[in-house]
Design a protein around this motif. Sequence first.
Motif, PDB file in Angstrom:
ATOM      1  N   PHE B  23       0.839  -1.196   0.000  1.00  0.00           N
ATOM      2  CA  PHE B  23       0.000   0.000   0.000  1.00  0.00           C
ATOM      3  C   PHE B  23       0.874   1.246   0.000  1.00  0.00           C
ATOM      4  CE2 PHE B  23      -3.584   2.579   0.581  1.00  0.00           C
ATOM      5  CZ  PHE B  23      -3.234   3.582   1.468  1.00  0.00           C
ATOM      6  N   ALA B  24       1.925   1.221   0.824  1.00  0.00           N
ATOM      7  CA  ALA B  24       2.812   2.385   0.863  1.00  0.00           C
ATOM      8  C   ALA B  24       3.458   2.579  -0.507  1.00  0.00           C
ATOM      9  CB  ALA B  24       3.865   2.170   1.934  1.00  0.00           C
ATOM     10  N   GLU B  27       1.031   4.297  -2.790  1.00  0.00           N
ATOM     11  CA  GLU B  27       0.928   5.724  -2.458  1.00  0.00           C
ATOM     12  C   GLU B  27       2.134   6.480  -2.983  1.00  0.00           C
ATOM     13  OE1 GLU B  27      -2.549   6.381  -1.026  1.00  0.00           O
ATOM     14  OE2 GLU B  27      -1.194   7.746  -0.008  1.00  0.00           O
ATOM     15  N   LEU B  28       3.318   5.896  -2.780  1.00  0.00           N
ATOM     16  CA  LEU B  28       4.531   6.594  -3.217  1.00  0.00           C
ATOM     17  C   LEU B  28       4.586   6.677  -4.732  1.00  0.00           C
ATOM     18  CD1 LEU B  28       7.178   5.274  -0.694  1.00  0.00           C
ATOM     19  CD2 LEU B  28       6.450   7.631  -1.024  1.00  0.00           C
ATOM     20  N   TYR B  31       2.459   9.456  -5.737  1.00  0.00           N
ATOM     21  CA  TYR B  31       3.080  10.724  -5.344  1.00  0.00           C
ATOM     22  C   TYR B  31       4.212  11.065  -6.298  1.00  0.00           C
ATOM     23  CZ  TYR B  31       6.017  13.876  -2.638  1.00  0.00           C
ATOM     24  OH  TYR B  31       6.806  14.922  -2.238  1.00  0.00           O
ATOM     25  N   THR B  34       3.799  12.763  -9.723  1.00  0.00           N
ATOM     26  CA  THR B  34       3.670  14.225  -9.842  1.00  0.00           C
ATOM     27  C   THR B  34       4.873  14.933  -9.235  1.00  0.00           C
ATOM     28  OG1 THR B  34       2.478  14.122  -7.754  1.00  0.00           O
ATOM     29  CG2 THR B  34       1.157  14.212  -9.768  1.00  0.00           C
ATOM     30  N   HIS B  35       5.766  14.152  -8.565  1.00  0.00           N
ATOM     31  CA  HIS B  35       6.930  14.815  -7.964  1.00  0.00           C
ATOM     32  C   HIS B  35       8.185  14.066  -8.380  1.00  0.00           C
ATOM     33  CE1 HIS B  35       3.537  15.995  -5.487  1.00  0.00           C
ATOM     34  NE2 HIS B  35       4.257  16.999  -4.998  1.00  0.00           N
ATOM     35  N   ASP B  38      11.632  14.417  -6.328  1.00  0.00           N
ATOM     36  CA  ASP B  38      11.719  14.254  -4.870  1.00  0.00           C
ATOM     37  C   ASP B  38      12.630  13.069  -4.545  1.00  0.00           C
ATOM     38  OD1 ASP B  38      11.420  13.865  -2.226  1.00  0.00           O
ATOM     39  OD2 ASP B  38       9.282  14.319  -2.181  1.00  0.00           O
ATOM     40  N   GLN B  40      14.144  12.156  -1.839  1.00  0.00           N
ATOM     41  CA  GLN B  40      13.928  11.469  -0.560  1.00  0.00           C
ATOM     42  C   GLN B  40      12.819  10.434  -0.731  1.00  0.00           C
ATOM     43  OE1 GLN B  40      11.441  12.163   2.164  1.00  0.00           O
ATOM     44  NE2 GLN B  40      12.570  10.996   3.675  1.00  0.00           N
ATOM     45  N   GLN B  44      12.983   6.302  -0.419  1.00  0.00           N
ATOM     46  CA  GLN B  44      12.052   5.520   0.400  1.00  0.00           C
ATOM     47  C   GLN B  44      11.365   4.467  -0.456  1.00  0.00           C
ATOM     48  OE1 GLN B  44       8.859   7.819   2.044  1.00  0.00           O
ATOM     49  NE2 GLN B  44       8.105   6.134   3.306  1.00  0.00           N
ATOM     50  N   LEU B  48      11.430   0.446   0.160  1.00  0.00           N
ATOM     51  CA  LEU B  48      10.210  -0.352   0.338  1.00  0.00           C
ATOM     52  C   LEU B  48      10.104  -1.420  -0.742  1.00  0.00           C
ATOM     53  CD1 LEU B  48       7.583   2.322   1.369  1.00  0.00           C
ATOM     54  CD2 LEU B  48       8.484   0.457   2.734  1.00  0.00           C
TER      55      LEU B  48
END
Lengths: 72, 89
Positions: B23-24, B27-28, B31, B34-35, B38, B40, B44, B48
């Motif tokens: 799930f994480a 989400e990432l 994210y 659109t980024h 990023d 960092q 991550q 994961l």
Amino acid sequence: MYTPIKCYQPYYGPNDPCPPIGIKCYQTPPNLYLGFQAPNMQQFPIQEALYRGTLWPVLYDPYPTPMKKGGK
Amino acid sequence: MKQTADTAQERNALMEKIQMVDFALVELTLYLDTHPQDSQAIQQFNQLAMESRDLKGAYEKRFGPLRQFGGSFSGYPWNWDNAPWPWQL
């Protein structure tokens, strides 16, 4: 600060054949107010994120039901 | 494979861990769409992704294949269609 739910009272006219609706509510989730998501925002721990439904507390919204009488 | 209570409980716990990491990752991924800059979040994400691969490897060693079409190795006999299916857990 924003509210996750907003309600209003529809106008009830004197010639309205139907009974008054009471209060109507609609959801306003946080993403409406967030705009472009900032990087490196605070995150939920991975275990909790699954049950919260999002990785970022800012976007967390339990979709409250309208407590007051009536409502959608 | 006899399903004793503790292996079922263990299996659910391991599957829950896999679901949390996946799930994480979802989400990432959304994210990072659109980024892209990023770093960092990318770091991550990779962390994961490794964790998810290890967890799935551990799960498959003990409870049978999770993914098909070459996603997981097959046991003997061909056992990827045995119940319970991963989404039934």
